[in-house]
Design an enzyme around this catalytic site. Structure first.
Site, PDB file in Angstrom:
ATOM      1  CB  ALA A   1      -0.875  -0.010   1.247  1.00  0.00           C
TER       2      ALA A   1
ATOM      3  CD  GLU B   1      -2.159  -7.925   2.491  1.00  0.00           C
ATOM      4  OE1 GLU B   1      -1.999  -6.733   2.151  1.00  0.00           O
ATOM      5  OE2 GLU B   1      -2.643  -8.247   3.586  1.00  0.00           O
TER       6      GLU B   1
ATOM      7  CD  GLU C   1       1.654  -5.728   5.522  1.00  0.00           C
ATOM      8  OE1 GLU C   1       2.486  -6.628   5.824  1.00  0.00           O
ATOM      9  OE2 GLU C   1       0.899  -5.814   4.540  1.00  0.00           O
TER      10      GLU C   1
END
Ligand code: CO8
Length: 297
Positions: free
Chosen positions: A105, A151, A171
């Site tokens: 992200a 992912e 993360e």
């Protein structure tokens, strides 16, 4: 008609993938652009394969290692929906560039989010556009597939990797946890102990380890990866699209249910194929020793 090898060479040449300048490739005649494609800023779409039946999506934010900003994800969702609806497309390939499939992200975009903004906007909701796709999606991963990038690859149906690919769920290093399936899909691919190790350390794993763990189905030299992935998509495209869709649904059911109800689901789909023209054609062709002519019915 451009061969798969020619398209791959063109896509992998530094002039194309590393700079994101599709249109500026030295021999543009090698690449047949998807002339009706909507304009995208963060991805590139093309239709490739000898029969022009493979939808190719290239994530295209090379300077940010293809970090998955919201705008990119919206475009990706739209491209997948469009290819899913296009009867001429048999399978979809998602790829990045040599350095990154996607480094996760977009941390810079996400850093000022808070709980209420995430909840109010339904942050990550576009991921469902990809998981709802009925057609097979194959990830061709070169370089980093980290966090949301890993992912995204796991959301695809098959992962092929280049030998320099690196997977990870880092993360934990930035004070959060995977938010798009990393804690759920990874253990299903590699088992609890390895998934825990990857999620709790943030360590990267390389392509061969990923293959050994079952996360990746095949590893290729970097420059061969896209060509081999498109070949796989074309091979899938020789089958009945209807039956391919049912087979995908049935395999995915294995991740949603108990063995007993999964087997029941499979049996009902199997019985159901006997109501299709393509099942009749497939078996007749076998008996008559000729290639099948599937009609997607
Ligand atoms: N977000 C934003 N920018 C990024 C990201 C990222 N995830 N990754 C790299 N970049 C940017 C860098 O900031 C840098 O930009 P600039 O030149 O402006 O400084 C540029 O890309 C190149 O990166 P590096 O200079 O760091 O390149 P290196 O080769 O030195 O390092 C690494 C490569 C190891 C991949 C490193 O960039 C890195 O660690 N990136 C972050 C990886 C990460 O932590 N990913 C997880 C993010 S969180 C997440 O994915 C949560 C998922 C939730 C669901 C998904 C929603 C879409």
């Amino acid at each position: 008609m451009a061969s798969v090898a020619a398209i791959t060479r063109a896509l992998l040449s530094k002039n194309v993938i590393n700079t994101g300048r599709f249109a500026a490739a030295s021999n543009t005649s090698l690449i047949k652009f998807y002339s009706t494609a909507p304009e995208y800023e963060n991805i590139k779409v093309d239709i490739v394969g000898a029969k022009k039946n493979v939808g190719l999506i290239q994530l295209n934010r090379p300077k940010a290692l293809n970090a998955l900003c919201n705008a990119l994800f919206k475009e990706l969702g739209k491209a997948v929906i469009d290819f899913d609806a296009d009867e001429k497309i048999s399978a979809i390939v998602i790829t990045g560039n040599e350095k990154a499939f996607a480094a996760g992200a977009d941390i810079k975009e996400m850093q000022n989010n808070n709980y209420s903004s995430n909840a109010k906007t339904g942050f990550l909701k576009e991921w469902e556009d990809i998981s709802n796709c009925g057609k097979p999606i194959i990830a061709a991963v070169n370089g980093f597939a980290l966090g949301g990038g890993c992912e995204l690859a796991m959301l695809c149906d098959i992962i092929y990797a280049g030998e320099k690919a690196k997977f990870g769920q880092p993360e934990i290093n930035i004070g959060t946890i995977p938010g798009a399936g990393g804690t759920q899909r990874l253990p299903r691919y590699v088992g609890k102990s390895k998934a825990m190790e990857i999620v709790l350390t943030g360590n990267f794993i390389d392509a061969l380890e990923a293959e050994k763990m079952g996360l990746v189905s095949r590893v290729f030299p970097v420059e061969k990866l896209l060509e081999e992935t498109i070949k796989l998509a074309e091979r899938i495209g020789t089958h009945s699209p209807l039956i391919v869709k049912l087979a995908k649904q049935s395999v995915n059911q294995a991740y949603e249910t108990t063995l007993k109800s999964g087997l029941q689901y499979e049996k009902s789909i199997f019985y159901g194929t006997f109501a299709t023209e393509d099942r009749k054609e497939g078996m007749s062709a076998f008996v008559e020793k000729r290639p099948p002519n599937f009609k997607n019915n």
